[in-house]
Design a protein around this motif. Structure first.
Motif, short mmCIF file in Angstrom:
data_model
loop_
_atom_site.label_atom_id
_atom_site.label_comp_id
_atom_site.label_asym_id
_atom_site.label_seq_id
_atom_site.Cartn_x
_atom_site.Cartn_y
_atom_site.Cartn_z
N GLY A 38 5.09 2.97 -12.83
CA GLY A 38 5.36 1.67 -12.19
C GLY A 38 4.70 1.58 -10.82
N PHE A 39 4.56 0.35 -10.35
CA PHE A 39 3.88 0.05 -9.09
C PHE A 39 4.95 -0.26 -8.05
CE2 PHE A 39 -0.41 -1.76 -7.64
CZ PHE A 39 -0.08 -1.70 -6.30
N ASP A 40 5.06 0.57 -7.04
CA ASP A 40 6.06 0.33 -5.99
C ASP A 40 5.55 -0.78 -5.07
OD1 ASP A 40 7.95 0.31 -4.05
OD2 ASP A 40 7.62 2.38 -3.36
N ARG A 41 6.16 -1.94 -5.19
CA ARG A 41 5.78 -3.06 -4.32
C ARG A 41 6.88 -3.37 -3.32
NH1 ARG A 41 2.60 -4.94 -9.25
NH2 ARG A 41 0.45 -4.88 -8.46
N GLY A 91 6.32 0.90 -0.70
CA GLY A 91 5.02 0.83 -1.39
C GLY A 91 4.14 -0.23 -0.76
N SER A 92 3.65 -1.16 -1.58
CA SER A 92 2.69 -2.15 -1.06
C SER A 92 3.35 -3.29 -0.29
CB SER A 92 1.87 -2.74 -2.22
OG SER A 92 2.60 -3.75 -2.89
N LYS A 93 4.66 -3.39 -0.35
CA LYS A 93 5.43 -4.43 0.38
C LYS A 93 5.17 -5.84 -0.17
CE LYS A 93 5.51 -1.82 4.73
NZ LYS A 93 4.80 -0.63 4.25
N ALA A 94 4.68 -5.93 -1.38
CA ALA A 94 4.42 -7.28 -1.94
C ALA A 94 5.71 -8.07 -2.09
CB ALA A 94 3.73 -7.16 -3.29
N VAL A 95 6.85 -7.43 -2.26
CA VAL A 95 8.11 -8.19 -2.42
C VAL A 95 8.36 -9.09 -1.22
CG1 VAL A 95 9.29 -6.55 -3.97
CG2 VAL A 95 9.58 -6.34 -1.51
N ALA A 96 7.85 -8.68 -0.06
CA ALA A 96 8.08 -9.47 1.16
C ALA A 96 7.35 -10.81 1.12
CB ALA A 96 7.65 -8.67 2.38
N GLN A 97 6.47 -10.99 0.16
CA GLN A 97 5.78 -12.29 0.05
C GLN A 97 6.67 -13.35 -0.60
OE1 GLN A 97 2.10 -11.34 -2.03
NE2 GLN A 97 1.06 -10.95 -0.09
N TYR A 98 7.76 -12.93 -1.18
CA TYR A 98 8.69 -13.90 -1.77
C TYR A 98 9.72 -14.32 -0.72
CZ TYR A 98 6.60 -12.88 -6.30
OH TYR A 98 5.71 -12.76 -7.33
N ALA A 99 10.37 -15.45 -0.98
CA ALA A 99 11.41 -15.93 -0.07
C ALA A 99 12.48 -14.85 0.08
CB ALA A 99 12.01 -17.21 -0.62
N PHE A 112 7.51 -4.09 -9.93
CA PHE A 112 7.95 -3.93 -8.54
C PHE A 112 8.34 -2.51 -8.16
CE2 PHE A 112 8.92 -8.53 -9.18
CZ PHE A 112 8.12 -9.02 -8.16
N HIS A 113 8.58 -1.65 -9.16
CA HIS A 113 9.14 -0.34 -8.82
C HIS A 113 8.43 0.80 -9.55
CE1 HIS A 113 12.45 -2.36 -6.81
NE2 HIS A 113 12.48 -3.18 -7.85
N HIS A 114 8.28 1.90 -8.83
CA HIS A 114 7.84 3.14 -9.47
C HIS A 114 9.10 3.97 -9.69
CE1 HIS A 114 4.97 6.31 -10.48
NE2 HIS A 114 5.87 7.14 -9.94
N LEU A 115 9.38 4.29 -10.93
CA LEU A 115 10.66 4.92 -11.24
C LEU A 115 10.45 6.18 -12.09
CD1 LEU A 115 12.57 1.65 -12.24
CD2 LEU A 115 12.89 2.99 -10.14
N PRO A 116 11.40 7.12 -11.97
CA PRO A 116 11.29 8.31 -12.82
C PRO A 116 11.48 7.94 -14.30
CG PRO A 116 13.18 8.48 -11.30
CD PRO A 116 12.56 7.15 -11.07
N TRP A 117 10.84 8.69 -15.15
CA TRP A 117 10.99 8.44 -16.60
C TRP A 117 12.46 8.54 -17.01
CZ3 TRP A 117 6.81 6.56 -18.92
CH2 TRP A 117 5.54 6.91 -18.45
N PRO A 162 -8.39 -2.81 0.68
CA PRO A 162 -7.66 -1.75 0.00
C PRO A 162 -6.22 -2.15 -0.36
CG PRO A 162 -7.79 -1.32 2.36
CD PRO A 162 -8.53 -2.60 2.10
N ASN A 163 -5.83 -3.34 0.06
CA ASN A 163 -4.48 -3.83 -0.17
C ASN A 163 -4.21 -4.02 -1.66
OD1 ASN A 163 -2.12 -4.68 0.99
ND2 ASN A 163 -3.17 -6.17 2.32
N ASP A 164 -2.94 -3.95 -2.04
CA ASP A 164 -2.50 -4.30 -3.40
C ASP A 164 -3.17 -5.61 -3.81
OD1 ASP A 164 -1.08 -5.10 -5.61
OD2 ASP A 164 0.90 -5.03 -4.66
N ARG A 165 -3.86 -5.59 -4.93
CA ARG A 165 -4.59 -6.81 -5.36
C ARG A 165 -3.62 -7.99 -5.51
NH1 ARG A 165 -7.91 -7.62 -11.05
NH2 ARG A 165 -7.59 -9.88 -11.14
N ALA A 166 -2.41 -7.70 -5.94
CA ALA A 166 -1.45 -8.79 -6.17
C ALA A 166 -1.03 -9.48 -4.87
CB ALA A 166 -0.22 -8.25 -6.90
#
Ligand code: GCV
Length: 696
Positions: free
Chosen positions: A551-554, A558-566, A587-592, A328-332
């Protein structure tokens, strides 16, 4: 009955017509016909006439560039070369030195290096001259930064090319190995001209028959043709082959019988193809079998195959393109999660092949977090030259900016290492290094479905040789060789190329949006699609738009995918204000109503991008009109008609996308932005059966 003379006349006419036809067949190797003033035979080969030197000499004779005096091809250890005390010590196995020198009192252009170096030096010399350089005082030297520079063909044995938009497969498997189409040699010449030195013949969604004796013989015939051009053949291997071909009960990599089966199969292949490169494997991905089926890891699977080819000097390219419907994890995030813990566990002759982005060849993706994260493993980037998500063969999208964006990206690991330093092995001192491009080649007369698509094959090859080349410089040298040296033509063509990829990003998915295409064909818009079986097959999974935002909150919320980067980069990506604007909604879910750096709202900025994309394609059309007197009619006309398609479809993308976003956010279009041509229901109702390249 017709006379022999008549026949001769007819065949000469046919030759002349074929030679003059500007159907794109000659790619960037459009040598001018020889004139009376040219050297009759421009080439001398010193020492042993190896097949590779013969190929190099044949290319020089074929091109016979005007103004170039005698050329000498000689190995760097030839006494005539050593006497000159040239800086050849650093050329390595594949580097070249081309220099105007005097030998025995005679001025010659010397091409030197190893066999391969001389082959590549020959093409470098021809490129140098074709791009306007003088044939005197030549001094060229270069060596490739990446060891294995590969094309991956997604060609099926029935001739269909998965995600191929340039006709059917170039390989006529049915008539091979007996009929050796001369086109195979031209394919090899084109690749050698760029320094491509490996080709995977069959689709990563591999059929087991490619490993049968019948197909091994066919692959061997191609290997024989490619060998003089420095190109090794590789095969995609189906992991379950020991069961399907070998009659074993399992393909478990830990089972000795399975390992023995692969060892015997490898021995058999090497008997037919002594310089076989090795295997490329897509395992446990999109329904393909793999070691995970048996509770074993990707490293277990790769190492078992690596052991089979190691006695022969072969390698295994193991793909990291994995995601599971059970996860169920973020595919990315999934490839990183699966592969990062395996760092250090792969055998020495395994390279892990990683797509440029974490998702799937989108018009823009941030670079894959695995680059820089597996220091003990050679990592090869995989780019897609064929434009699965960028308008197939029809739309003009010059991809060097996309390739280069990844190669030059700052990983923020160990200082500010670039992705290119990770993949060329220099950062972590790997002996092996590789780069892969999914080919856009088919049997269409112009090889790639359009003149401008040839530039993507060319640019990939040039960047594989030297990732630091700029997209602009590559565009210029390609355009010079492909269309001619008229400065106005060149300026126009290069400007068109340089604007084209960003235009596609703008009208399909700006500001970091991704995977918004309709089901199956990956061509037209479908941001509303929400009914597919697996969540990550649906565009709504990726954009997450609703009445409030998009947008996709990473980030950590959100999915914490940003933590996969240095850490340094993760920190930048964690904050919308320090995230590059073109990756914002990745990387971000933002208001219109979010305020962008410009002060405009997110919604207004998004619309501006869509409008800009459409406007840029209109400009491409106008620019191309200006080239009409300078380009031959056949290639000009096809490009013009394709640009008309692109202009129509850029509007379709813009209008469909905006209709859908407005159905969610109920916001008006900014002043001056035209309303969509149709309502949302109309866009949703469009269907496109039988698109090319789609797996059936
Ligand atoms: C060869 C995407 C494409 C598939 C391709 C796959 C892969 O999902 O749509 O056609 O399969 O990537 O790279 O394995």
């Amino acid at each position: 009955m017709r006379t022999g003379r008549w026949y001769l006349g007819l065949s000469l006419l046919a030759c002349a017509t074929a030679a003059q036809a500007e159907d794109g067949y000659r790619l960037w190797m459009r040598y001018a016909p020889a004139t009376a003033s040219q050297t009759a035979d421009p080439v001398t080969v010193r020492g042993e006439q190896t097949p590779m030197l013969a190929a190099a000499a044949a290319e020089l004779r074929r091109a016979n560039p005007a103004g170039l005096g005698p050329v000498m091809l000689a190995h760097a250890n030839d006494p005539a070369v050593t006497a000159l005390r040239l800086p050849v010590a650093t050329l390595g196995d594949e580097g070249y030195l081309v220099r105007s020198v005097t030998i025995d009192g005679r001025p010659v252009t010397l091409v030197t290096g190893t066999d391969r170096g001389i082959l590549y030096g020959t093409f470098a010399l021809l490129r140098h001259l074709a791009t306007g350089a003088a044939p005197t005082r030549i001094d060229l030297t270069s060596r490739p930064r990446v060891g294995l520079r590969m094309l991956n063909h997604w060609d099926n044995l029935d001739g269909v090319v998965e995600r191929g938009y340039a006709g059917r497969s170039l390989w006529d498997w049915w008539t091979l190995p007996d009929y050796r189409d001369p086109r195979y040699t031209d394919y090899a010449r084109a690749n050698a001209s760029l320094g491509i030195n490996g080709t995977v013949l069959n689709n990563v969604n591999a059929k087991v028959e490619s490993l049968t004796p019948r197909y091994i013989a066919k692959a061997a015939a191609l290997a024989d043709i490619f060998r003089p051009y420095g190109i090794k053949v590789y095969l995609s291997a189906r992991f379950s082959a020991p069961v399907e071909l070998g009659g074993l009960k399992t393909a478990n990599p830990k089972d000795p019988a399975v390992a023995a089966w692969w060892a015997a199969k490898s021995d058999e292949i090497y008997r037919a193809i002594p310089d076989f490169g090795g295997f490329l494997v897509k395992a446990n991905s999109e329904g393909q079998p793999g070691p995970r089926d048996y509770g074993a890891s990707h490293a277990d699977g790769a190492n078992m195959l690596a052991a089979a080819v190691r006695p022969h000097g072969g390698i295994v390219l193991w793909r990291a393109f994995v995601y599971a419907d059970t996860d169920p994890n973020d595919r990315a995030k999934q490839a990183y999660d699966e592969f990062k813990p395996l760092d250090g566990q792969f055998a020495k002759n395994v390279i892990v092949q990683v797509k440029n982005g974490a998702l799937d060849f989108q018009p823009r993706e941030p670079f894959h977090p695995l680059f820089g994260a597996m220091p003990r493993t050679p990592i090869a980037p995989e780019f897609q030259i064929t434009k699965e998500y960028l308008g197939f063969a029809t739309h003009l999208a010059y991809l060097a900016p996309l390739f280069s964006e990844t190669l030059t990206a700052d990983t923020h690991t160990r200082g500010h290492a670039r992705v290119s330093q990770v993949i060329d092995g220099s950062l972590d001192r790997h002996r092996l290094s590789a780069i892969a491009g999914v080919a856009n080649i088919g049997d269409s007369r112009d090889w790639t479905g359009s003149s401008f698509n040839q530039a993507n094959w060319y640019a990939y090859g040039r960047l594989a040789w030297d990732p630091s080349l700029t997209p602009q410089a590559i565009a210029r040298e390609w355009a010079m060789q492909t269309f001619g040296t008229d400065p106005k033509l060149l300026d126009t063509v290069v400007a068109m190329m340089m604007a084209s990829r960003e235009a596609v990003v703008d009208y399909t998915g700006p500001l970091g949006l991704a995977h918004l295409m309709a089901t199956g064909h990956h061509y037209g818009p479908g941001p509303w699609v929400a009914d597919l079986k697996r969540p990550e097959w649906n565009p709504v999974y990726y954009h997450r738009a609703d009445a409030a935002g998009i947008g996709f909150d990473r980030t950590k919320t959100g999915s914490k995918a940003v933590a996969q980067y240095a850490p340094g980069l993760a920190k930048l990506y964690a904050d919308p204000k320090t995230t590059p604007e073109n990756e914002l909604l990745w990387f971000h879910h933002l208001p219109w109503t979010y305020r962008m750096a410009s002060g405009a709202t997110l919604w207004d900025t998004l619309v501006q991008h869509y409008d800009r994309g459409v406007a840029t394609v209109d400009t491409l059309r106008t620019q191309w009109q200006q080239t009409k007197p300078l380009v031959d009619p056949e290639r000009w006309q096809k490009t013009d008609e394709f640009l008309a398609v692109q202009a129509r479809e850029a509007r379709w993308w813009r209008d469909a996308s905006l209709s859908y976003w407005m159905s969610l956010n109920n916001l008006p279009l900014p002043a001056g932005s035209p309303p969509p041509a149709h309502d949302l229901a109309w866009y949703k109702a469009q269907t496109f059966p039988y698109p090319p390249g789609n797996p059936q």
